[in-house]
Design a protein around this motif. Sequence first.
Motif, short mmCIF file in Angstrom:
data_model
loop_
_atom_site.label_atom_id
_atom_site.label_comp_id
_atom_site.label_asym_id
_atom_site.label_seq_id
_atom_site.Cartn_x
_atom_site.Cartn_y
_atom_site.Cartn_z
N ASP A 9 -1.25 -9.29 -5.50
CA ASP A 9 -2.11 -8.42 -4.69
C ASP A 9 -1.36 -7.89 -3.48
O ASP A 9 -1.47 -6.71 -3.13
N ASN A 10 -0.57 -8.76 -2.87
CA ASN A 10 0.25 -8.32 -1.73
C ASN A 10 1.23 -7.23 -2.14
O ASN A 10 1.49 -6.28 -1.40
N GLN A 30 -0.03 -3.84 -1.82
CA GLN A 30 -0.05 -3.40 -0.43
C GLN A 30 1.37 -3.04 0.03
O GLN A 30 1.61 -2.02 0.66
N GLN A 31 2.30 -3.92 -0.34
CA GLN A 31 3.68 -3.76 0.13
C GLN A 31 4.32 -2.44 -0.33
O GLN A 31 5.06 -1.83 0.43
N LEU A 80 3.00 0.25 -0.55
CA LEU A 80 2.50 1.33 0.31
C LEU A 80 2.98 1.18 1.75
O LEU A 80 3.32 2.16 2.40
N THR A 81 3.00 -0.07 2.24
CA THR A 81 3.28 -0.26 3.66
C THR A 81 4.77 -0.51 3.94
O THR A 81 5.25 -0.25 5.03
#
Length: 416
Positions: free
Chosen positions: A279-280, A283-284, A286-287
């Motif tokens: 799940d991280n 996010q990663q 994108l960020t």
Amino acid sequence: MSAEKIGIQDGQLSVPDHVRIPYIEGDGVGVDITPAMQLVVEAAVSKAYDGSRSIEWVEIFAGEKAKEKLGEYLPQETLAAIREHVVAIKGPLTTPVGGGIRSLNVAIRQALDLYSCVRPVKWYGQGSPIKRPELVDYVIWRENTDDVYIGIEWPSDSNEVLKVLNFLRNEMGVPPEKLPSDCSVGIKPASEYKSKRHIRKALRWALDNGRRVATLMHKGNIQKFTEGYFARWGYEVAEEPEFAGLVITEGELQERYKGDMEQAKADGYKLLLNDRIADNMFQQILTRTGDYDVIITMNLNGDYISDAAAGLVGGLGLAPGANIGDGYAVFEATHGTAPKYAGKDKVNPGSLILSAAFMLSYLGWREAAALIEEGLRRTLADRIGTYDLVREWKKEGMEGQEVSCLAFARAIVAHM
Ligand code: NAP
């Protein structure tokens, strides 16, 4: 000079300078994108090697063309030809409706034990929903033969599921509240052998191709003995003698070099191995888009992250792919047959062209592969593209020149 077949020994390829490559044209838009791909590949090989290397295409049949000509969707001789030639390239294939083969693509993968699905994702100038798409340069290695995809599941209320539930409750001591009687049940296997051969191949590829970081993506915080063991096996593979002194784990990097990869490189390390919870990872990308490089994962996560990453660079239109086993490899367009555009010389051939570039680098013909990528990059920089590319540029307020499938291939050649 007569062309020869690729040889293979212990998974290692020996590639003749004049090589025979089988191709499956593909259904639907296959008739459009396959000749476009061949045009670009021939131009790149000729430009890179000036006649000292060449490709002779050998047509083999699968899908509707095979059904018409040979009476079946996936003739045995097609699989035999891929085995014999080791490497092949294919357009998209229609999934036959009703009976027999579930999917031709899956059947090809299984017959040749192509256990890793590899998806390079890179930005070439296409429209993108993120601010800095130039940071995206990933190669996703998705395990192809394990995980929930093996298709062992039982519907709720079936006799089979009742047997499984009884076994789990009575023999394995699983409390009934965890498994109410209205459950469907599926099985998620994670095999050490299958995981390790996949991870080993990905790490080898990462080293051979000068990549910086390999990330094991998993959900091991929850699924400890499947996803968690996948990550653990990944670290075990990194300790094998062939990776000693070349692959450094994040923990070792902190401990020995205070996290400074440049210092580790001075000692000969080439590749950083880390892991991230699935799940991280979403996010990663994108960020911290630029932090990731080679992503190694199990089957289901690989399915999700491949499309999500492709989305960062405007979708599947320019997404190449390959299925790779022990030397055997089939390169393919990742989109489907797009039947409404078949034969209209309209669609984007980029996915298959980039798959061919990936194939050339797999053969060690990196100069030709680089020419294709450069040709594509420059074509897009001049805002020349098929309808889908122009449509995406418009959304970003940019004008583009819309060209046909074949004209796009010619433009790539002209921009090499
Ligand atoms: P699809 O063929 O990928 O097409 C869906 C849409 O994606 C198209 O209508 C088009 O969208 C866009 N698209 C696909 N390829 C494109 C290209 N080269 N250039 C520009 N746009 C492209 O998906 P589908 O309609 O779901 O599947 C059709 C058949 O293909 C099915 O039989 C399916 O089983 C099969 N399939 C095969 C493979 C494979 O062989 N690897 C993979 C997936 C699906 P717009 O009209 O919006 O522009």
